[in-house]
Design an enzyme around this catalytic site. Structure first.
Site, PDB file in Angstrom:
ATOM      1  N   ASP A 158       0.822  -1.207   0.000  1.00  0.00           N
ATOM      2  CA  ASP A 158       0.000   0.000   0.000  1.00  0.00           C
ATOM      3  C   ASP A 158       0.862   1.265   0.000  1.00  0.00           C
ATOM      4  O   ASP A 158       1.990   1.251   0.477  1.00  0.00           O
ATOM      5  CB  ASP A 158      -0.920  -0.020   1.235  1.00  0.00           C
TER       6      ASP A 158
ATOM      7  N   ARG B  21      -0.511   9.437  -9.826  1.00  0.00           N
ATOM      8  CA  ARG B  21      -0.585   8.193  -9.040  1.00  0.00           C
ATOM      9  C   ARG B  21      -0.014   6.994  -9.792  1.00  0.00           C
ATOM     10  O   ARG B  21       0.595   6.097  -9.208  1.00  0.00           O
ATOM     11  CB  ARG B  21      -2.047   7.898  -8.665  1.00  0.00           C
TER      12      ARG B  21
ATOM     13  N   HIS C  21       2.378   3.484  -8.967  1.00  0.00           N
ATOM     14  CA  HIS C  21       2.130   2.071  -9.282  1.00  0.00           C
ATOM     15  C   HIS C  21       3.295   1.489 -10.078  1.00  0.00           C
ATOM     16  O   HIS C  21       3.715   0.359  -9.844  1.00  0.00           O
ATOM     17  CB  HIS C  21       0.822   1.915 -10.063  1.00  0.00           C
TER      18      HIS C  21
ATOM     19  N   SER D 139      -7.576  -5.520  -5.117  1.00  0.00           N
ATOM     20  CA  SER D 139      -8.669  -6.076  -4.316  1.00  0.00           C
ATOM     21  C   SER D 139      -9.993  -5.997  -5.065  1.00  0.00           C
ATOM     22  O   SER D 139     -10.133  -5.225  -6.028  1.00  0.00           O
ATOM     23  CB  SER D 139      -8.786  -5.308  -2.994  1.00  0.00           C
ATOM     24  N   THR D 140     -10.977  -6.756  -4.592  1.00  0.00           N
ATOM     25  CA  THR D 140     -12.310  -6.690  -5.199  1.00  0.00           C
ATOM     26  C   THR D 140     -12.887  -5.278  -5.032  1.00  0.00           C
ATOM     27  O   THR D 140     -13.713  -4.849  -5.838  1.00  0.00           O
ATOM     28  CB  THR D 140     -13.266  -7.729  -4.565  1.00  0.00           C
TER      29      THR D 140
ATOM     30  N   LEU E 299      10.463 -20.859  -4.415  1.00  0.00           N
ATOM     31  CA  LEU E 299       9.606 -19.923  -3.684  1.00  0.00           C
ATOM     32  C   LEU E 299       8.237 -19.903  -4.367  1.00  0.00           C
ATOM     33  O   LEU E 299       8.157 -19.847  -5.593  1.00  0.00           O
ATOM     34  CB  LEU E 299      10.226 -18.511  -3.737  1.00  0.00           C
TER      35      LEU E 299
HETATM   36  C1  IPE Z   1      -5.513  -2.682  -0.226  1.00  0.00           C
HETATM   37  O1  IPE Z   1      -5.131  -1.363  -0.421  1.00  0.00           O
HETATM   38  C2  IPE Z   1      -5.473  -3.421  -1.520  1.00  0.00           C
HETATM   39  C3  IPE Z   1      -4.151  -3.610  -2.109  1.00  0.00           C
HETATM   40  C4  IPE Z   1      -3.001  -3.285  -1.569  1.00  0.00           C
HETATM   41  C5  IPE Z   1      -4.155  -4.251  -3.378  1.00  0.00           C
HETATM   42  P1  IPE Z   1      -6.200  -0.190  -0.555  1.00  0.00           P
HETATM   43  O2  IPE Z   1      -5.425   1.069  -0.642  1.00  0.00           O
HETATM   44  O3  IPE Z   1      -7.135  -0.481  -1.648  1.00  0.00           O
HETATM   45  O4  IPE Z   1      -6.960  -0.310   0.836  1.00  0.00           O
HETATM   46  P2  IPE Z   1      -7.988   0.697   1.539  1.00  0.00           P
HETATM   47  O5  IPE Z   1      -9.122   0.904   0.609  1.00  0.00           O
HETATM   48  O6  IPE Z   1      -7.244   1.965   1.789  1.00  0.00           O
HETATM   49  O7  IPE Z   1      -8.362   0.022   2.791  1.00  0.00           O
HETATM   50  C1  IPE Z   2      -1.559   0.270  -3.357  1.00  0.00           C
HETATM   51  O1  IPE Z   2      -1.358   1.638  -3.401  1.00  0.00           O
HETATM   52  C2  IPE Z   2      -1.824  -0.320  -4.725  1.00  0.00           C
HETATM   53  C3  IPE Z   2      -3.219  -0.741  -4.940  1.00  0.00           C
HETATM   54  C4  IPE Z   2      -4.171  -0.713  -4.065  1.00  0.00           C
HETATM   55  C5  IPE Z   2      -3.536  -1.230  -6.255  1.00  0.00           C
HETATM   56  P1  IPE Z   2      -2.559   2.671  -3.385  1.00  0.00           P
HETATM   57  O2  IPE Z   2      -2.939   2.957  -4.804  1.00  0.00           O
HETATM   58  O3  IPE Z   2      -3.647   2.215  -2.520  1.00  0.00           O
HETATM   59  O4  IPE Z   2      -1.847   3.950  -2.751  1.00  0.00           O
HETATM   60  P2  IPE Z   2      -2.476   4.960  -1.729  1.00  0.00           P
HETATM   61  O5  IPE Z   2      -2.992   4.165  -0.582  1.00  0.00           O
HETATM   62  O6  IPE Z   2      -3.556   5.701  -2.457  1.00  0.00           O
HETATM   63  O7  IPE Z   2      -1.325   5.838  -1.349  1.00  0.00           O
HETATM   64 MG    MG Z   3      -4.088   2.467  -0.548  1.00  0.00          MG
END
Ligand code: IPE
Ligand code: IPE
Ligand code: MG
Length: 252
Positions: A18, A31, A35, A63-64, A129
């Site tokens: 995250d 953003r 990624h 995530s879903t 792994l």
């Molecule tokens: C959780 O991160 C999902 C992934 C890392 C793929 P999110 O950034 O989507 O989680 P929330 O919505 O802040 O809880």
């Molecule tokens: C995690 O980073 C990647 C995914 C959830 C796909 P975020 O995109 O959630 O990054 P923040 O939480 O907005 O910083």
């Molecule tokens: Mg996030």
């Protein structure tokens, strides 16, 4: 920074990757740049996991709930997954990494579905792994699918046990995660491994995923190694029979 390996190595480490967006925003970048940087990081963390003797690494990639993001970002995330498979598959295969997918392939573009299947198929005999990629994954969704299949298989009520349910999950046959790491400082599960993580040790770091490196992983492992896993027992019981790594033969 401790550079030696800790005493107890977690067999299965899961990571909620995250903070990509905030990493980018902090640098006045879009953003998507976060990624992209996040995927650059995958290789070094997979390599470090191999070096540290971790056997299973589960990575939360999409995530879903992430379908609810702006369409442009969802499209970009899909493209990035495709790009990572194209770019990394040969090397991961060469390094003995077995790639598995956990989550639903339904709902993903057919071309990407094929790529995911090919990556899993090509690496299925690798043993160094296991990397589980949680992609279009949700813990509740996983349980719903498991229950549907249990019902469809005509399993009688009295045969439904914790082991049976585990065997219907995407992680069937794998041990539960010992350690779940979340980057970016958030303190929530976000629908990740809600069944399998019932007794996992949690570790949160403020570091955003693109900056999480070998040393960060090692630090998390040292923290884990100092934990007392009690599995419901008293500290005295746990001290009498160390149960740090549940199935670790050397412990027994
Ligand atoms: C959780 O991160 C999902 C992934 C890392 C793929 P999110 O950034 O989507 O989680 P929330 O919505 O802040 O809880
Ligand atoms: C995690 O980073 C990647 C995914 C959830 C796909 P975020 O995109 O959630 O990054 P923040 O939480 O907005 O910083
Ligand atoms: Mg996030």
């Amino acid at each position: 920074m401790e550079s030696v390996l800790p005493e107890h190595i977690p067999r299965h480490v899961a990571i909620i990757m995250d903070g990509n967006g905030r990493w980018a925003t902090q640098r006045h970048l879009p953003r998507g740049e976060g990624h992209r940087q996040g995927t650059e990081n995958l290789r070094r963390i997979i390599r470090a996991a191999t070096e540290f003797g971790i056997q299973i690494l589960t990575l939360y990639a999409f995530s879903t709930e992430n379908w609810g993001r702006p369409r442009r970002e969802v499209r970009l995330l899909m493209r990035i997954v495709e790009m990572v498979i194209d770019r990394e598959l040969d090397e991961l295969d060469g390094e003995g990494v077995q790639i598995r997918h956990i989550g639903e392939l339904d709902g993903i573009a057919p071309a990407l579905q094929r790529k995911v299947k090919t990556a899993c198929e090509r690496t299925k005999n690798n043993t160094r792994l296991i990397v589980n990629v949680a992609f279009n994954y949700g813990g509740r969704d996983e349980i719903v699918h498991a229950v549907r299949r249990i019902v469809a298989d005509g399993v009688p009520a009295e045969a439904v046990t914790e082991e049976l349910i585990s065997s219907y999950l995407y992680t069937s046959g794998l041990p539960d995660p010992d350690l779940i790491i979340r980057t970016s400082g958030e303190m929530r599960i976000s629908n990740f491994l809600i069944w399998q993580g019932s007794y996992s040790e949690y570790y949160a770091t403020e570091t955003y995923w693109p900056d999480f490196d070998r040393a960060s992983l090692l630090e998390a492992m040292h923290d884990y190694s100092r934990r007392k896993r009690r599995f419901g027992k008293t500290p005295e019981q746990a001290a009498a029979e160390p149960i740090v790594d549940e199935d670790d033969d050397e412990e027994a």
